[in-house]
Design an enzyme around this catalytic site. Structure first.
Site, PDB file in Angstrom:
ATOM      1  N   ARG A 229      -2.077  -6.111  -8.394  1.00 20.96           N
ATOM      2  CA  ARG A 229      -0.900  -6.950  -8.102  1.00 20.96           C
ATOM      3  C   ARG A 229      -0.758  -8.264  -9.175  1.00 20.96           C
ATOM      4  O   ARG A 229      -0.007  -8.048 -10.027  1.00 20.96           O
ATOM      5  CB  ARG A 229      -1.193  -7.816  -6.872  1.00 20.96           C
ATOM      6  CG  ARG A 229      -1.079  -6.752  -5.601  1.00 20.96           C
ATOM      7  CD  ARG A 229      -1.430  -7.338  -4.159  1.00 20.96           C
ATOM      8  NE  ARG A 229      -3.174  -7.722  -4.538  1.00 20.96           N
ATOM      9  CZ  ARG A 229      -3.687  -8.247  -3.208  1.00 20.96           C
ATOM     10  NH1 ARG A 229      -3.282  -8.382  -2.173  1.00 20.96           N
ATOM     11  NH2 ARG A 229      -5.330  -8.535  -3.721  1.00 20.96           N
TER      12      ARG A 229
ATOM     13  N   SER B 109      -3.130  -7.670   3.167  1.00 27.83           N
ATOM     14  CA  SER B 109      -3.175  -7.557   4.370  1.00 27.83           C
ATOM     15  C   SER B 109      -3.546  -8.723   5.218  1.00 27.83           C
ATOM     16  O   SER B 109      -3.061  -9.242   6.314  1.00 27.83           O
ATOM     17  CB  SER B 109      -4.456  -6.308   4.841  1.00 27.83           C
ATOM     18  OG  SER B 109      -4.086  -5.221   4.453  1.00 27.83           O
TER      19      SER B 109
ATOM     20  N   LYS C  42     -17.551  -7.467   6.823  1.00 26.78           N
ATOM     21  CA  LYS C  42     -16.450  -8.418   7.691  1.00 26.78           C
ATOM     22  C   LYS C  42     -15.851  -7.713   8.866  1.00 26.78           C
ATOM     23  O   LYS C  42     -15.579  -6.522   8.883  1.00 26.78           O
ATOM     24  CB  LYS C  42     -15.364  -8.703   6.800  1.00 26.78           C
ATOM     25  CG  LYS C  42     -14.739  -7.718   6.147  1.00 26.78           C
ATOM     26  CD  LYS C  42     -13.813  -8.406   4.904  1.00 26.78           C
ATOM     27  CE  LYS C  42     -13.131  -7.361   4.210  1.00 26.78           C
ATOM     28  NZ  LYS C  42     -12.159  -7.798   3.085  1.00 26.78           N
TER      29      LYS C  42
ATOM     30  N   HIS D  12       0.605  -1.349   0.111  1.00 24.78           N
ATOM     31  CA  HIS D  12      -0.044   0.020   0.023  1.00 24.78           C
ATOM     32  C   HIS D  12       0.842   1.100   0.019  1.00 24.78           C
ATOM     33  O   HIS D  12       0.614   2.219  -0.699  1.00 24.78           O
ATOM     34  CB  HIS D  12      -0.852   0.117   1.293  1.00 24.78           C
ATOM     35  CG  HIS D  12      -1.988  -1.011   1.327  1.00 24.78           C
ATOM     36  ND1 HIS D  12      -2.208  -1.712   2.434  1.00 24.78           N
ATOM     37  CD2 HIS D  12      -2.703  -1.596   0.476  1.00 24.78           C
ATOM     38  CE1 HIS D  12      -3.131  -2.696   2.298  1.00 24.78           C
ATOM     39  NE2 HIS D  12      -3.504  -2.403   1.174  1.00 24.78           N
TER      40      HIS D  12
HETATM   41  O1  PNS Z   1      -8.752  -2.913   0.221  1.00 26.79           O
HETATM   42  P1  PNS Z   1     -10.123  -3.319  -0.516  1.00 26.79           P
HETATM   43  O2  PNS Z   1     -10.733  -4.207   0.560  1.00 26.79           O
HETATM   44  O3  PNS Z   1      -9.533  -4.083  -1.772  1.00 26.79           O
HETATM   45  O4  PNS Z   1     -10.967  -2.234  -1.190  1.00 26.79           O
HETATM   46  C1  PNS Z   1     -12.230  -2.246  -1.544  1.00 26.79           C
HETATM   47  C2  PNS Z   1     -12.959  -1.020  -1.686  1.00 26.79           C
HETATM   48  C3  PNS Z   1     -12.877  -0.318  -0.490  1.00 26.79           C
HETATM   49  C4  PNS Z   1     -12.136  -0.122  -2.795  1.00 26.79           C
HETATM   50  C5  PNS Z   1     -14.368  -1.163  -1.901  1.00 26.79           C
HETATM   51  O5  PNS Z   1     -14.967  -2.281  -1.449  1.00 26.79           O
HETATM   52  C6  PNS Z   1     -15.133   0.027  -2.067  1.00 26.79           C
HETATM   53  O6  PNS Z   1     -15.107   0.959  -2.818  1.00 26.79           O
HETATM   54  N1  PNS Z   1     -16.501   0.064  -1.264  1.00 26.79           N
HETATM   55  C7  PNS Z   1     -17.198   1.130  -1.135  1.00 26.79           C
HETATM   56  C8  PNS Z   1     -18.541   0.694  -1.605  1.00 26.79           C
HETATM   57  C9  PNS Z   1     -18.698   0.816  -3.285  1.00 26.79           C
HETATM   58  O7  PNS Z   1     -18.734   1.950  -3.473  1.00 26.79           O
HETATM   59  N2  PNS Z   1     -19.229  -0.066  -3.764  1.00 26.79           N
HETATM   60  C10 PNS Z   1     -19.478  -0.100  -5.194  1.00 26.79           C
HETATM   61  C11 PNS Z   1     -18.431  -0.074  -6.115  1.00 26.79           C
HETATM   62  S1  PNS Z   1     -18.051  -1.714  -6.548  1.00 26.79           S
END
Ligand code: PNS
Length: 165
Positions: free
Chosen positions: A90, A128, A41, A17
């Site tokens: 990645r 993570s 979660k 990150h």
């Molecule tokens: O680190 P991560 O868990 O891969 O991050 C995921 C994240 C936070 C970027 C994604 O879950 C997110 O944007 N969540 C917010 C809800 C949202 O906007 N959902 C619609 C887009 S698919």
């Protein structure tokens, strides 16, 4: 002023990150690291703890802001007055999920773009969740995390530094 949001769970922030944050900080005038707060979660770290770890790990960069958000990412990006969403890619396994998310976000907010940065090879397989597992099982996490975050993971699992398997 070109602003971008780098969203994620950051539970905890890893060196992968941090690599994306450092590289983004050179591309944009300001980068807001957005921590998703309303997840189903149960995270290892509270939002306040994740903000603290990110603030300390990015204190050497002067154009980074750390914030948390609830709800839709595109709404948060607009509130920040940013134009771009940054995501790290990645391996090929990330692609399907990431492209789905990028398309969904772009349909909801056509003015916003997602910019993918390939993670540095050293961190190509770092996540993570893997680091949490290594930490929980008493492995050396210093090679994966910024120093302060590594201390915090050890604190959670009540492991002293150097007490590795
Ligand atoms: O680190 P991560 O868990 O891969 O991050 C995921 C994240 C936070 C970027 C994604 O879950 C997110 O944007 N969540 C917010 C809800 C949202 O906007 N959902 C619609 C887009 S698919």
């Amino acid at each position: 002023m070109k602003k971008a949001v780098y969203p994620g769970t950051f539970d905890p922030v890893t060196l992968g990150h941090l690599d994306i944050i450092e590289r983004s900080s050179k591309i944009f005038d300001q980068v807001i690291v957005g921590i998703l707060a309303n997840q189903s979660k149960t995270p290892l770290f509270t939002v306040a703890e994740r903000i603290d770890m990110l603030q300390r790990s990015t204190s050497h960069l002067d154009n980074i802001e750390i914030a948390s958000f609830e709800g839709l990412l595109v709404d948060f990006v607009k509130q920040c007055d940013a134009q771009v969403i940054i995501r790290g890619l990645r391996a090929i396994t990330d692609f399907e999920y990431e492209i789905q998310m990028a398309h969904t976000n772009r349909i909801m907010a056509p003015d916003l773009d997602t910019l993918f940065l390939t993670t540095s090879l050293n961190y190509a397989y770092l996540s993570s969740s893997t680091v949490r597992e290594v930490g929980m099982l008493g492995g050396n996490i210093d090679i994966f995390l910024p120093p302060y975050a590594a201390d915090k993971v050890r604190e959670k699992y009540k492991i002293a530094k150097g007490e590795y398997l």
